[in-house]
Write an enzyme that holds these catalytic residues in place. Structure first.
Site, PDB file in Angstrom:
ATOM      1  N   GLY A 212      23.082  28.726  46.854  1.00 53.70           N
ATOM      2  CA  GLY A 212      21.834  27.959  46.694  1.00 53.70           C
ATOM      3  C   GLY A 212      20.631  28.828  46.973  1.00 53.70           C
ATOM      4  O   GLY A 212      20.745  30.051  46.998  1.00 53.70           O
ATOM      5  N   ASN A 213      19.483  28.215  47.134  1.00 50.96           N
ATOM      6  CA  ASN A 213      18.278  28.984  47.485  1.00 50.96           C
ATOM      7  C   ASN A 213      17.373  28.144  48.379  1.00 50.96           C
ATOM      8  O   ASN A 213      17.667  26.982  48.658  1.00 50.96           O
ATOM      9  CB  ASN A 213      17.561  29.469  46.220  1.00 50.96           C
ATOM     10  N   HIS A 214      16.270  28.728  48.816  1.00 49.33           N
ATOM     11  CA  HIS A 214      15.424  28.090  49.824  1.00 49.33           C
ATOM     12  C   HIS A 214      14.398  27.095  49.273  1.00 49.33           C
ATOM     13  O   HIS A 214      13.539  26.639  50.012  1.00 49.33           O
ATOM     14  CB  HIS A 214      14.666  29.158  50.617  1.00 49.33           C
TER      15      HIS A 214
END
Ligand code: CTP
Length: 403
Positions: A212-214
């Site tokens: 995933g990412n932030h």
């Protein structure tokens, strides 16, 4: 949420018996989330007290050009009062006040404020039936309409004189509904459908792990909210986020993976007028998703990745009359890269976020963007809250639609 929430409403009161209903109107505006100030004609104080109106409006009431304070006369600035207001509502508007409004007479603070107002002005006539029918009053209505002063129609019913007829001031609830409807029908994105993507996507590795990412989703949620505030019907497709929305004009579709986001966007794209893709979609996903939790069995672990589908590019490839807006997050050759992306993905507009700008990007409350349109023209904005960036972006899109 009411369309009146956050609006600054100036209520004008003139001297009619219907003024006893004005405190109810003020209360409804306050309940809807508006900030209310009241300006009264001197004689209206015979019908309703300034104390009542200042209590319900939670603000000082204005009625004279000057007030006495410590033996000094202080000027009540009608220009400032008029400029403060987003909306001016004169209720009740008597035959006398209507006549003066129509003819530029300015012998009290309410009328001076009316002449100084640049915001939409509504007035609710309140008078006896014969005064209402009189040709002079009817001419004044026409004159006010030609000044774009908006009438909240009077109703038919029992009047203060005991007679039945037209001229009865609209009820406070009717006035609020009338104003809300009027605002709604004039909103620039009324009858437009807007698709927004937001947040990250999670690409499963096994049943408990993902890539995933932030991205928090905030930018997309603010865009959806801003579009709804401008009258649009919004479809918000978001990856995992802690943000929620209760806005009735936003249809919220929660997804996890890039593929699910792709499917949701394609399901709605045909009926969409404007699509704004702000999601931070994973560019790659594991080629094989393990059906069981991967055990710590080896010293190193290799996960083979394959590209996800580029949602933005896929919509660019099939778009007809839709306005398509993408985001670009760049760290070098920002403008050039963004322009290339705009061309490659067949966009109308691209929002460039530079990671070199402090306060821009993921997990911040603010953003600093440059908008680039398909003709290559560039508009740089200051560092702003994401809510303000969303408004700037939508204003730019509206300008684009009208060009
Ligand atoms: N986007 C998308 N689907 C993807 C990847 C990106 O819809 N699978 C959209 C994003 O929502 C954003 C824009 O494309 O509007 C970003 O474009 P992209 O080419 O992914 O930009 P970067 O991630 O910055 O690309 P690169 O890493 O190649 O610079």
């Amino acid at each position: 949420m009411s369309l009146l929430s956050g609006k600054k409403i100036l209520v004008g009161v003139s001297a009619g018996i219907a003024a006893y209903k004005t405190p109810f109107l003020v209360r409804l505006f306050v309940k809807a989330g508006a900030e209310v100030k009241v300006v009264m004609t001197p004689s209206s104080k015979d019908f309703v007290t300034p104390l009542t109106l200042s209590t319900v409006s939670k603000n000082e009431v204005f009625s004279a050009f000057t007030i006495e304070e410590n033996d000094n006369a202080i000027w009540n600035n009608h220009v400032e009062l008029a400029l403060w207001a987003d909306i001016f509502v004169i209720a009740p508007a008597t035959a006398n006040t209507i006549s003066k409004m129509a003819n530029g007479i300015c012998d009290n603070l309410l009328l001076a404020t009316f002449l100084s107002a640049k915001c939409p002005v509504y007035y609710a006539p309140a008078m006896d039936l014969d005064m209402y029918k009189h040709k002079s009053t009817q001419e004044n209505f026409k004159k006010l309409a030609s000044f774009e002063t908006i009438q909240i129609p009077a109703g038919f019913g029992e009047l203060a004189s005991g007679l039945m007829g037209e001229g009865r001031m609209a009820e406070p609830e009717e006035m609020v509904a009338f104003i809300e409807n009027d605002i709604l029908k004039k909103l620039p994105l009324r009858n437009k459908k807007v698709l927004v993507t937001a947040g990250p996507t999670y690409e499963a590795i096994d049943p408990v792990r993902f890539i995933g990412n932030h991205s928090s989703g905030k930018m997309g949620f603010e865009i959806a909210q801003a579009a709804a505030n401008l009258g649009a019907e919004v479809i918000l497709v978001s990856g995992p986020t802690h943000y929620t929305t209760s806005n009735k004009q936003i249809k919220y579709i929660s997804v996890i993976s890039a593929q699910q986001m792709y499917d949701a966007c394609h399901q709605y794209f045909e009926e969409i007028d404007i699509a704004i893709l702000s999601a931070a979609v994973a560019d790659y996903r594991p080629k094989i998703v393990a059906t069981q939790k991967i055990k710590k069995a080896t010293a190193t672990l290799h996960i083979e990745l394959e590209p996800t589908k580029d949602i933005l590019a896929s919509l660019g490839a099939i778009k007809k009359n839709q306005i398509l807006v993408g985001f670009a997050l760049e760290t070098e050759n920002e403008v050039e890269n963004a322009k290339n992306k705009l061309k490659k993905k067949n966009l109308n507009l691209i929002v460039l976020n530079s990671l070199n700008d402090k306060g821009a990007g993921f997990k911040t409350e603010t953003n600093k963007v440059t908008l680039i349109d398909q003709r290559g023209s560039l508009k740089e904005f200051d560092l702003k809250t994401k809510a303000e960036v969303a408004k700037d972006l939508l204003n730019e899109i509206i300008r684009f639609i009208h060009e």
